[in-house]
Design a protein around this motif. Structure first.
Motif, PDB file in Angstrom:
ATOM      1  N   GLN A 138       0.831  -1.132   0.020  1.00 46.81           N
ATOM      2  CA  GLN A 138      -0.001   0.029   0.005  1.00 46.81           C
ATOM      3  C   GLN A 138       0.930   1.384  -0.216  1.00 46.81           C
ATOM      4  O   GLN A 138       0.568   2.200  -0.642  1.00 46.81           O
ATOM      5  N   MET A 139       1.857   1.319   0.827  1.00 50.50           N
ATOM      6  CA  MET A 139       2.958   2.343   0.877  1.00 50.50           C
ATOM      7  C   MET A 139       3.552   2.611  -0.601  1.00 50.50           C
ATOM      8  O   MET A 139       3.736   3.586  -1.077  1.00 50.50           O
ATOM      9  N   ALA A 140       3.845   1.296  -1.286  1.00 52.70           N
ATOM     10  CA  ALA A 140       4.285   1.494  -2.697  1.00 52.70           C
ATOM     11  C   ALA A 140       3.527   2.034  -3.579  1.00 52.70           C
ATOM     12  O   ALA A 140       3.598   2.930  -4.331  1.00 52.70           O
ATOM     13  N   SER A 141       2.148   1.819  -3.404  1.00 52.25           N
ATOM     14  CA  SER A 141       0.989   2.326  -4.459  1.00 52.25           C
ATOM     15  C   SER A 141       0.868   3.945  -4.026  1.00 52.25           C
ATOM     16  O   SER A 141       0.752   4.418  -5.172  1.00 52.25           O
ATOM     17  N   LEU A 142       1.068   4.159  -2.918  1.00 52.73           N
ATOM     18  CA  LEU A 142       0.735   5.742  -2.649  1.00 52.73           C
ATOM     19  C   LEU A 142       2.192   6.136  -3.280  1.00 52.73           C
ATOM     20  O   LEU A 142       1.847   7.463  -3.584  1.00 52.73           O
ATOM     21  N   PHE A 143       3.323   5.833  -2.881  1.00 48.96           N
ATOM     22  CA  PHE A 143       4.474   6.144  -3.599  1.00 48.96           C
ATOM     23  C   PHE A 143       4.339   6.401  -5.129  1.00 48.96           C
ATOM     24  O   PHE A 143       4.735   7.461  -5.656  1.00 48.96           O
ATOM     25  N   LEU A 144       4.008   5.504  -5.682  1.00 48.70           N
ATOM     26  CA  LEU A 144       3.826   5.052  -7.192  1.00 48.70           C
ATOM     27  C   LEU A 144       2.692   6.478  -7.721  1.00 48.70           C
ATOM     28  O   LEU A 144       3.068   7.115  -8.776  1.00 48.70           O
ATOM     29  N   PHE A 145       1.754   6.480  -7.129  1.00 51.72           N
ATOM     30  CA  PHE A 145       0.848   7.330  -7.142  1.00 51.72           C
ATOM     31  C   PHE A 145       1.252   9.190  -7.100  1.00 51.72           C
ATOM     32  O   PHE A 145       1.051   9.796  -8.173  1.00 51.72           O
ATOM     33  N   PHE A 146       1.981   9.118  -6.198  1.00 49.07           N
ATOM     34  CA  PHE A 146       2.634  10.533  -5.813  1.00 49.07           C
ATOM     35  C   PHE A 146       3.854  10.903  -6.944  1.00 49.07           C
ATOM     36  O   PHE A 146       3.583  11.994  -7.350  1.00 49.07           O
ATOM     37  N   MET A 147       4.445   9.962  -7.303  1.00 52.15           N
ATOM     38  CA  MET A 147       5.316  10.185  -8.308  1.00 52.15           C
ATOM     39  C   MET A 147       4.878  10.387  -9.855  1.00 52.15           C
ATOM     40  O   MET A 147       5.489  11.117 -10.540  1.00 52.15           O
ATOM     41  N   THR A 148       3.827   9.651 -10.086  1.00 47.58           N
ATOM     42  CA  THR A 148       3.290   9.615 -11.602  1.00 47.58           C
ATOM     43  C   THR A 148       2.137  10.646 -11.610  1.00 47.58           C
ATOM     44  O   THR A 148       1.747  11.032 -12.770  1.00 47.58           O
ATOM     45  N   GLY A 149       1.144  10.776 -10.698  1.00 51.59           N
ATOM     46  CA  GLY A 149       0.102  11.498 -10.801  1.00 51.59           C
ATOM     47  C   GLY A 149       0.059  12.766 -11.653  1.00 51.59           C
ATOM     48  O   GLY A 149      -0.682  12.718 -12.650  1.00 51.59           O
ATOM     49  N   SER A 150       0.787  13.524 -11.454  1.00 55.89           N
ATOM     50  CA  SER A 150       0.913  14.785 -12.308  1.00 55.89           C
ATOM     51  C   SER A 150       2.092  15.049 -13.130  1.00 55.89           C
ATOM     52  O   SER A 150       2.054  15.613 -14.084  1.00 55.89           O
ATOM     53  N   SER A 151       2.942  14.233 -12.668  1.00 58.82           N
ATOM     54  CA  SER A 151       4.135  14.189 -13.654  1.00 58.82           C
ATOM     55  C   SER A 151       3.970  13.683 -14.893  1.00 58.82           C
ATOM     56  O   SER A 151       4.565  14.039 -16.089  1.00 58.82           O
ATOM     57  N   ILE A 152       3.299  12.857 -15.178  1.00 55.99           N
ATOM     58  CA  ILE A 152       3.027  12.074 -16.382  1.00 55.99           C
ATOM     59  C   ILE A 152       2.263  13.045 -17.235  1.00 55.99           C
ATOM     60  O   ILE A 152       2.330  12.858 -18.362  1.00 55.99           O
ATOM     61  N   VAL A 153       1.605  13.998 -16.740  1.00 52.87           N
ATOM     62  CA  VAL A 153       0.890  14.900 -17.549  1.00 52.87           C
ATOM     63  C   VAL A 153       1.865  16.156 -17.904  1.00 52.87           C
ATOM     64  O   VAL A 153       1.872  16.660 -19.066  1.00 52.87           O
ATOM     65  N   LEU A 154       2.622  16.572 -17.109  1.00 51.95           N
ATOM     66  CA  LEU A 154       3.504  18.057 -17.036  1.00 51.95           C
ATOM     67  C   LEU A 154       4.860  17.594 -17.801  1.00 51.95           C
ATOM     68  O   LEU A 154       5.477  18.465 -18.397  1.00 51.95           O
ATOM     69  N   VAL A 155       5.429  16.363 -17.533  1.00 44.89           N
ATOM     70  CA  VAL A 155       6.785  16.104 -17.771  1.00 44.89           C
ATOM     71  C   VAL A 155       7.327  16.311 -19.218  1.00 44.89           C
ATOM     72  O   VAL A 155       8.128  16.681 -19.812  1.00 44.89           O
ATOM     73  N   PRO A 156       6.212  15.282 -20.163  1.00 41.60           N
ATOM     74  CA  PRO A 156       6.926  15.501 -21.529  1.00 41.60           C
ATOM     75  C   PRO A 156       7.018  16.646 -22.307  1.00 41.60           C
ATOM     76  O   PRO A 156       7.989  16.846 -22.698  1.00 41.60           O
ATOM     77  N   SER A 157       6.456  17.591 -22.093  1.00 46.16           N
ATOM     78  CA  SER A 157       6.595  19.011 -22.712  1.00 46.16           C
ATOM     79  C   SER A 157       7.756  19.734 -22.312  1.00 46.16           C
ATOM     80  O   SER A 157       8.515  19.979 -23.296  1.00 46.16           O
ATOM     81  N   PRO A 158       8.229  19.888 -21.027  1.00 45.59           N
ATOM     82  CA  PRO A 158       9.454  20.752 -20.780  1.00 45.59           C
ATOM     83  C   PRO A 158      10.794  19.832 -21.171  1.00 45.59           C
ATOM     84  O   PRO A 158      11.519  20.428 -21.577  1.00 45.59           O
ATOM     85  N   LEU A 159      10.434  18.583 -21.065  1.00 48.62           N
ATOM     86  CA  LEU A 159      11.610  17.611 -21.463  1.00 48.62           C
ATOM     87  C   LEU A 159      11.953  17.829 -22.848  1.00 48.62           C
ATOM     88  O   LEU A 159      13.129  18.033 -23.309  1.00 48.62           O
ATOM     89  N   THR A 160      10.851  17.546 -23.641  1.00 47.08           N
ATOM     90  CA  THR A 160      11.048  17.596 -25.155  1.00 47.08           C
ATOM     91  C   THR A 160      11.537  18.979 -25.691  1.00 47.08           C
ATOM     92  O   THR A 160      12.197  19.209 -26.730  1.00 47.08           O
ATOM     93  N   HIS A 161      11.119  19.999 -25.104  1.00 45.38           N
ATOM     94  CA  HIS A 161      11.126  21.323 -25.467  1.00 45.38           C
ATOM     95  C   HIS A 161      12.657  21.769 -25.366  1.00 45.38           C
ATOM     96  O   HIS A 161      13.476  22.311 -26.026  1.00 45.38           O
ATOM     97  N   GLU A 162      13.364  21.092 -24.166  1.00 40.61           N
ATOM     98  CA  GLU A 162      14.701  21.355 -23.767  1.00 40.61           C
ATOM     99  C   GLU A 162      15.591  20.352 -24.626  1.00 40.61           C
ATOM    100  O   GLU A 162      16.711  20.858 -25.284  1.00 40.61           O
TER     101      GLU A 162
END
Length: 372
Positions: A11-35
């Motif tokens: 359960q702690m691992a699922s919370l950790f995965l949610f925290f790390m992935t929840g918003s980053s999977i939406v926001l990360v690709p754009s600035p990464l590929t821009h740079e």
């Protein structure tokens, strides 16, 4: 302070995965590929390695003092007064972090679905939900995470599969057209968000049931690996479909969902992917608000942390509607300022406590007790 219920290591691992992935999977690709362009996957890999190092540090502290959060470990290593002073920037940054996540939700709605709805309305409704979720406690949050995490991951995978006919592998080349400089800059961005933020889990690792504490390391590293794989698939999939436009389009997964067309049977499913992405934002904000409330309660020796959930959420709401008022300023904050703040307020305090604990590893057996 009331003793909270405990949860299992999975359960702690699922919370950790949610925290790390929840918003980053939406926001990360754009600035990464821009740079970094087609070399974005290299930047992500470098940042992931730094995240693995930081996870090793907080697991080291947990292994040494399984009953103590980072607050207790810092008091044990540094003394009560220095530890309390060290927690000030940590707590302040958590306030800004919760406000920033909810502000991104408001901007997402305003940019995609609810273009006529004021951002403060979305933010207010979201804070009502996340404050009630955080107030429900870690057990309820962990139980919710299983279904919502599976739903979010399933929608993401479905979108990446349904656009397979649009993939153009040629967009993945050349990998380093401008050398390693842009790749390192992009790695700095994704290192600051989300990988340096995993430090906050040092405050709730003691909530894992004692009999499962030996499994935490394995399960958290599995969660971190899944997070890296999902982000990698998201970045590569966005690049192969959108090409150079990936860096100029926010919410690339949402843009990919708009392109899905399967024989007039499956089309225009961006609302579904939008729902799953909103779930990711919401749950990450809920987890961080819970961590913030628990940290403040332990830091100030408050008896009942639940009483302070709504006031703390209200302060975060005020920050979200007064500070992050323009999308351009929020993007600059996330891509430029946020990694620096995370280094100063999250990473350095944790490294200082870990270093002192390592030096004093020959402490007496009774040193693991929480200081009065």
């Amino acid at each position: 302070m009331n003793q909270p219920s405990s949860i299992g290591s999975v359960q702690m691992a699922s919370l950790f995965l949610f925290f790390m992935t929840g918003s980053s999977i939406v926001l990360v690709p754009s600035p990464l590929t821009h740079e970094a362009g087609a070399g974005a996957w290299i930047s992500l890999l470098l940042a992931w390695c730094m995240g693995a190092v930081y996870l090793a540090c907080i697991l080291y502290l947990y292994r040494k003092h399984p009953d103590l959060s980072l607050v207790g470990s810092s008091r044990l290593a540094l003394g009560k007064l220095p530890a309390n002073l060290l927690m000030i920037p940590v707590v302040v940054l958590m306030f800004w972090n919760v406000a920033g996540i909810v502000s991104e939700i408001g901007l997402f709605f305003r940019s995609t679905m609810l273009k006529e709805t004021p951002t403060y309305v979305v933010n207010s409704l979201m804070f009502v939900m996340i404050s009630l979720t955080a107030r429900a406690g870690i057990v309820v949050i962990a139980r919710m995470s299983a279904l919502l995490l599976a739903m979010m991951v399933a929608f993401i995978v479905v979108v990446l599969l349904l656009v397979w006919n649009l993939y153009e592998p040629d967009f993945l080349l050349p990998i380093l057209p401008n050398g390693m400089g842009p790749v390192l800059h992009a790695a700095y961005i994704v290192y600051g968000f989300p990988y340096s933020e995993l430090i906050v889990f040092a405050f709730i690792l003691p909530l894992v049931r004692r009999e499962e504490s030996h499994k935490v390391r394995k399960h958290l590293y599995i969660a971190l690996s899944i997070n890296g794989l999902l982000l990698m698939l998201s970045v590569i999939g966005s690049l192969m479909v959108l090409g150079p436009l990936t860096g100029d389009l926010k919410y690339s997964l949402f843009q990919l969902a708009r392109l899905i067309f399967v024989r007039e049977i499956i089309e225009r499913i961006e609302s579904i992917i939008g729902f799953s992405l909103i779930v990711g934002f919401y749950f990450k904000a809920s987890i961080l608000l819970f961590i913030l409330v628990r940290t403040v309660a332990e830091w100030l020796n408050l008896r009942d942390e639940k009483l302070f959930t709504l006031p703390i959420a209200f302060v975060c709401l005020l920050l979200s509607v007064t500070t992050y008022t323009q999308e351009a300023s929020l993007d600059e904050m996330v891509n430029v300022v946020w990694p620096l703040l995370n280094n100063l307020c999250y990473v350095l305090p944790m490294l200082a406590v870990a270093a002192v604990t390592l030096v004093r590893r020959q402490s007496p057996p009774d040193a693991s007790r929480s200081p009065e």
